[in-house]
Enzyme design. Structure first.
Site, short mmCIF file in Angstrom:
data_model
loop_
_atom_site.label_atom_id
_atom_site.label_comp_id
_atom_site.label_asym_id
_atom_site.label_seq_id
_atom_site.Cartn_x
_atom_site.Cartn_y
_atom_site.Cartn_z
N THR A 118 29.62 24.23 -49.92
CA THR A 118 29.42 23.06 -50.77
C THR A 118 30.55 23.03 -51.79
OG1 THR A 118 27.04 22.90 -50.56
CG2 THR A 118 27.92 22.31 -52.69
N GLY A 154 18.58 18.19 -50.50
CA GLY A 154 18.68 19.47 -51.20
C GLY A 154 18.81 19.29 -52.70
N THR A 185 25.97 25.58 -56.46
CA THR A 185 25.97 25.72 -55.00
C THR A 185 25.06 26.89 -54.65
OG1 THR A 185 27.31 26.37 -53.07
CG2 THR A 185 28.10 27.12 -55.20
N GLY A 186 24.49 26.87 -53.45
CA GLY A 186 23.60 27.95 -53.03
C GLY A 186 22.41 27.39 -52.29
N1 ASP Z 1 23.12 23.65 -52.24
C1 ASP Z 1 23.43 23.09 -50.95
C2 ASP Z 1 22.15 22.58 -50.32
O1 ASP Z 1 21.17 23.31 -50.30
C3 ASP Z 1 24.08 24.06 -50.01
C4 ASP Z 1 25.26 24.82 -50.56
O2 ASP Z 1 25.46 24.89 -51.76
O3 ASP Z 1 26.02 25.35 -49.77
O4 ASP Z 1 22.14 21.50 -49.83
#
Ligand code: ASP
Length: 309
Positions: free
Chosen positions: A167, A197, A218-219
């Site tokens: 992300t 998300g 992000t996460g």
């Molecule tokens: N936070 C993002 C999601 O869950 C994914 C990511 O940060 O890689 O959509």
């Protein structure tokens, strides 16, 4: 201390063959954003420019390079927020758009709403003259390979993604002390169609307030939403913690309370900044006073001149 911009290219583990590309990607994005700030541009213009660059880079899970849904489609989420007015714009589950972050900005600038989703967001894009792109142009060999792998009945897409996230997001403070954030994602590997998300949800994927600072996260989205990570970090800053200490406290709380891993970039209005993560890695870069800072592992911090190749 001003202006400053910090970008992130996703929390997780970057496979070694992609680590140089990830570092190069975040450095190019931060340079593009900083060029705007240096010529007197706004923090909002800077974060949108930096995130647009990362969406166009196939090495990240946003725009071109997005992960796929279980049915093999690309559905993307994005948010922007302006710390001066607390105006925000977000889109979720949009398809066939090269730069969802720009569409989120149009939602903020051109509608009386904060958030448009799916079909309605795509209708709005059409009305605004945003070109539609074929889905194929957003899909890379790599994302198709990971999608196939995670269709197996014993696959664990969340774990696999924590292995290779991407992300993207940015926070900035311009010369006038205005803060802004932008975050964009393809979401989580092999997600259900229609899954939304943390990224486009205000206070989760990002938040910006001139009185406190700005955060882009992000996460694992489901975990980030449970603790409203971006707003939680700003709450700790309101209580007097530094950008770095508040980021660490928010990430620690998320890890202990809901067992989720994440990463953040954070600024305060004076230009103090942090790039912190509880995942093994997060590609990040920051630009301030003609110095470029960047890293990938915890504790890694390289610097060079902003115009140095
Ligand atoms: N936070 C993002 C999601 O869950 C994914 C990511 O940060 O890689 O959509």
């Amino acid at each position: 201390m001003l202006p400053v911009i910090v970008v992130q290219g996703g929390a997780g583990t970057v496979p070694s063959e992609r680590s140089e590309k990830s570092k190069a990607g975040v450095c190019a994005a931060v340079r593009a954003g900083f060029a705007i700030l240096r010529s007197g541009g706004s923090s909002m213009d800077a974060v949108v420019e930096a995130v647009t660059k990362l969406e166009n880079d196939p090495n990240f899970n946003a725009g071109c390079g997005s992960v796929l849904t279980t049915s093999g489609n690309v559905e993307m989420d994005a948010i922007v927020m302006d710390g001066k007015t607390l105006a925000s714009g977000a889109v979720s589950a949009v398809r066939n758009i090269a730069n969802p972050v720009q569409l989120a900005r149009l939602v903020m600038d051109k509608t009386s709403h904060n958030f448009l989703t799916a079909h309605g967001a795509n209708e709005f894009a059409r009305a605004m003259g945003v070109p539609e792109v074929p889905q194929e142009s957003l899909i890379t060999e790599y994302s198709r390979m990971r999608w196939r792998k995670n269709l197996a009945p014993d696959a664990n897409p969340v774990e696999c993604q924590m292995g290779k996230m991407g992300t993207v997001g940015a926070v900035a403070v311009d010369a006038e002390g205005n803060v802004a954030c932008a975050t964009s994602t393809g979401g989580i590997l092999n997600k259900m169609e229609g899954r939304v998300g943390d990224t486009p949800c205000i206070g989760c994927g990002g938040y910006a307030d001139n009185q406190v600072g700005a955060v882009s996260t992000t996460g694992h989205g489901e975990a980030i939403m449970k603790v409203t990570l971006a707003r939680l970090i700003l709450f700790h800053m309101e209580q007097g913690l530094s950008a770095e200490a508040a980021s660490d406290l928010g990430l620690d709380y998320m890890k202990s309370r809901v067992h989720g891993l994440a990463g953040v970039v954070t600024v305060d209005p004076q230009g103090h900044w942090a790039a912190r993560f509880s995942s093994l890695q997060m590609a990040w870069a920051a630009a301030q006073k003609d110095t470029l800072h960047y890293g990938l592992y915890a504790g890694e911090h390289f610097t060079k001149g902003i115009d140095e190749p």
